[in-house]
Design a protein around this motif. Structure first.
Motif, PDB file in Angstrom:
ATOM      1  N   ARG A  31      83.042  33.124  95.914  1.00 47.82           N
ATOM      2  CA  ARG A  31      81.610  32.831  96.041  1.00 47.82           C
ATOM      3  C   ARG A  31      80.994  32.569  94.654  1.00 47.82           C
ATOM      4  NH1 ARG A  31      77.065  36.900  98.496  1.00 47.82           N
ATOM      5  NH2 ARG A  31      78.414  36.874 100.317  1.00 47.82           N
ATOM      6  N   PHE A  34      82.152  29.151  93.483  1.00 49.79           N
ATOM      7  CA  PHE A  34      81.449  28.089  94.224  1.00 49.79           C
ATOM      8  C   PHE A  34      80.004  27.989  93.757  1.00 49.79           C
ATOM      9  CE2 PHE A  34      84.298  28.974  98.205  1.00 49.79           C
ATOM     10  CZ  PHE A  34      85.348  28.324  97.592  1.00 49.79           C
ATOM     11  N   SER A  35      79.409  29.129  93.471  1.00 52.78           N
ATOM     12  CA  SER A  35      78.012  29.147  93.061  1.00 52.78           C
ATOM     13  C   SER A  35      77.837  28.383  91.749  1.00 52.78           C
ATOM     14  CB  SER A  35      77.602  30.607  92.915  1.00 52.78           C
ATOM     15  OG  SER A  35      76.277  30.699  92.619  1.00 52.78           O
ATOM     16  N   GLU A  37      80.082  25.998  90.598  1.00 52.83           N
ATOM     17  CA  GLU A  37      80.592  24.606  90.660  1.00 52.83           C
ATOM     18  C   GLU A  37      79.963  23.764  91.766  1.00 52.83           C
ATOM     19  OE1 GLU A  37      84.839  25.005  90.956  1.00 52.83           O
ATOM     20  OE2 GLU A  37      84.996  25.991  88.992  1.00 52.83           O
ATOM     21  N   LYS A  38      79.352  24.355  92.735  1.00 52.19           N
ATOM     22  CA  LYS A  38      78.717  23.664  93.870  1.00 52.19           C
ATOM     23  C   LYS A  38      79.619  22.589  94.514  1.00 52.19           C
ATOM     24  CE  LYS A  38      74.580  25.678  93.633  1.00 52.19           C
ATOM     25  NZ  LYS A  38      74.849  27.074  93.771  1.00 52.19           N
ATOM     26  N   PRO A  39      80.843  22.958  94.913  1.00 50.60           N
ATOM     27  CA  PRO A  39      81.755  21.946  95.480  1.00 50.60           C
ATOM     28  C   PRO A  39      81.328  21.430  96.856  1.00 50.60           C
ATOM     29  CG  PRO A  39      82.696  24.147  95.696  1.00 50.60           C
ATOM     30  CD  PRO A  39      81.446  24.311  94.893  1.00 50.60           C
ATOM     31  N   LYS A  41      78.120  20.658  97.773  1.00 47.55           N
ATOM     32  CA  LYS A  41      76.777  20.074  97.738  1.00 47.55           C
ATOM     33  C   LYS A  41      76.728  18.846  98.658  1.00 47.55           C
ATOM     34  CE  LYS A  41      73.269  19.157  94.280  1.00 47.55           C
ATOM     35  NZ  LYS A  41      73.061  17.722  94.248  1.00 47.55           N
ATOM     36  N   GLY A  65      78.072  27.603  97.569  1.00 45.10           N
ATOM     37  CA  GLY A  65      78.675  26.377  97.025  1.00 45.10           C
ATOM     38  C   GLY A  65      77.898  25.122  97.364  1.00 45.10           C
ATOM     39  N   ARG A 362      87.337  23.393 100.572  1.00 47.48           N
ATOM     40  CA  ARG A 362      87.319  22.646  99.300  1.00 47.48           C
ATOM     41  C   ARG A 362      88.458  21.623  99.267  1.00 47.48           C
ATOM     42  NH1 ARG A 362      87.402  25.923  93.712  1.00 47.48           N
ATOM     43  NH2 ARG A 362      89.635  26.017  94.172  1.00 47.48           N
TER      44      ARG A 362
END
Ligand code: ADE
Length: 416
Positions: A31, A34-35, A37-39, A41, A65, A362
């Protein structure tokens, strides 16, 4: 948008989710990644999963993410309403409540699909099957999906064989860090937890009949033995039956076990495993329940047909009175006893299953357009990384191969 039972349950739900978070360190680490890198979005995730505190931790990781998430329950009786309320107030489109009828169940799946999801997370394949049957116009928006359970993987492989599968699906169930742990230790513990919470019977000395000796059946049989039960296994597969024999269990056909069993637990993925001919010879007081995905393993139709009356004697226990006066007890209406009468698998094991889920989301996005419609195994790197991270969070270190050992393993020259 959401549809849940009672938003007033949200505070309690938040506490449950917090509890699960404290026991799911791998997913919490993902988490945080992801927070940053925002994969996800711009991605809409549609999920049909058991709505539990552990599922909430997964959903929150996807949201961190950047994903928008729509969620419904993968079983009409498994939703934890407090968790659903907490997620709804946290911005998740939740369409789930405990005690849905069939129409409500499929309407909720439709509600999730109405968000035009790009990624599907399924547990039992109802979401993906419904997409193909009724929402074909949005299949083009779908990058792919993940399947969480054995039954769902069977269904999707059948669609693939018949040339009907139109999206790539990762069989998360078949990752070693999923089925060797979740299916064995998770199902084993939570199924007995469900039986005990529902009945409060003493397992020591009982004859427990476990139908099916796959990963789930094995976990149930081991844990029942651990509680002092005399465990009998029934199987149709000679290899699995032999494994059960050599693990020290008594193996026999269901028709023989039916005469002597006190508790029957099905975990086969098949229908009518316990049916009229078995019910007819059971002892007075026999308890029947199911740990497989669908409510087809114990033939409730046969039970209804053979009985003269039915009454609910405790939460999750229906008593069926047969014509000769014998009583047979069915737990959780023949649905997944571990999720209906208990809380499903413990957080620690769902940590691994749902870390696989998150990493496979991802993977699907990173490979968008490159995977043709088919059922795929979880990539080995993902499987191994989940194991490595789990060990790390447990504070357990392991050995590494030396250069000489690596060379030895890839050679053939050294023999006797
Ligand atoms: N399947 C089995 N146990 C579960 C849990 N705790 N959460 C979500 N899905 C599950």
């Amino acid at each position: 948008m959401f549809k849940v039972k009672d938003l007033g349950l949200a505070d309690h739900g938040r506490l449950q989710i917090e509890w699960a978070e404290s026991r799911m360190p791998v997913l919490m680490r993902l988490r945080r990644i992801f927070s940053d890198e925002k994969p996800f979005k711009g991605i809409v995730v549609g999920a049909c999963l058991h709505v539990t505190k552990e599922t909430a931790v997964l959903i929150k990781a996807l949201k961190a993410g950047g994903a928008e998430v729509a969620l419904c329950s993968s079983n009409p009786l498994s939703c934890q309403d407090d968790v659903a309320a907490a997620l709804a107030l946290d911005g998740v489109h939740v369409y789930a409540w405990r005690g849905q009828d069939r129409d409500e169940y499929y309407r909720s799946i439709g509600d999730v699909l109405s968000h035009n999801p790009n990624i599907l997370l399924d547990d039992g394949a109802d979401l993906i099957v419904t997409l193909h049957r009724k929402y074909r116009e949005i299949i083009g928006d779908c990058i792919g999906g993940n399947e969480e359970t054995t039954t769902g993987v069977y269904r999707l492989k059948s669609m693939e064989r018949r040339g009907e599968l139109m999206i790539p699906v990762v069989a998360v169930n078949n990752a070693e860090t999923k089925w060797d742990f979740d299916n064995v230790y998770g199902t084993g513990q939570s199924t007995l937890d469900g039986v005990m919470r529902a009945t409060n019977i003493l397992l020591a000395g009982k004859k427990v009949v476990v139908a099916g000796y796959g990963h789930c059946g094995r976990g149930i049989a081991w844990r029942a033995r651990g509680m002092g039960a005399h465990v009998i296994v029934t199987e149709v597969d000679p290899i699995k039956a032999l494994k059960a024999v050599m693990d020290g269990f008594q193996v026999m056909p269901m028709i023989e076990a039916a005469h002597i069993g006190d508790v029957f637990i099905t975990a086969t993925g098949n229908r009518d495993v316990v049916r009229a001919e078995h019910i007819e010879v059971m002892k007075d007081g026999a308890i029947l329940c199911n740990a497989g995905h669908f409510d087809v393993e114990v033939s409730v139709r046969d039970l209804e047909r053979l009985s003269i009356s039915k009454r609910r004697v405790r939460s999750y226990i229906d008593e069926y009175k047969l014509r000769d006066g014998r009583r047979v007890y069915l737990l959780a209406e023949g649905r997944l006893v571990n999720l209906v009468a208990a809380e499903g698998h413990p957080s620690e094991v769902m940590d691994m299953s749902f870390s696989n889920q998150a990493l496979c989301v991802r993977y699907l996005i990173e490979n968008r357009g490159r995977l043709k419609p088919a059922v795929y195994d979880v990539p080995l790197e993902i499987d191994r990384s989940v194991a490595s991270l789990k060990l790390e969070t447990l504070g357990i270190r392991i050995d590494t191969l030396s250069e000489e050992q690596i060379a030895y393993l890839s050679s053939f020259e050294y023999g006797t």
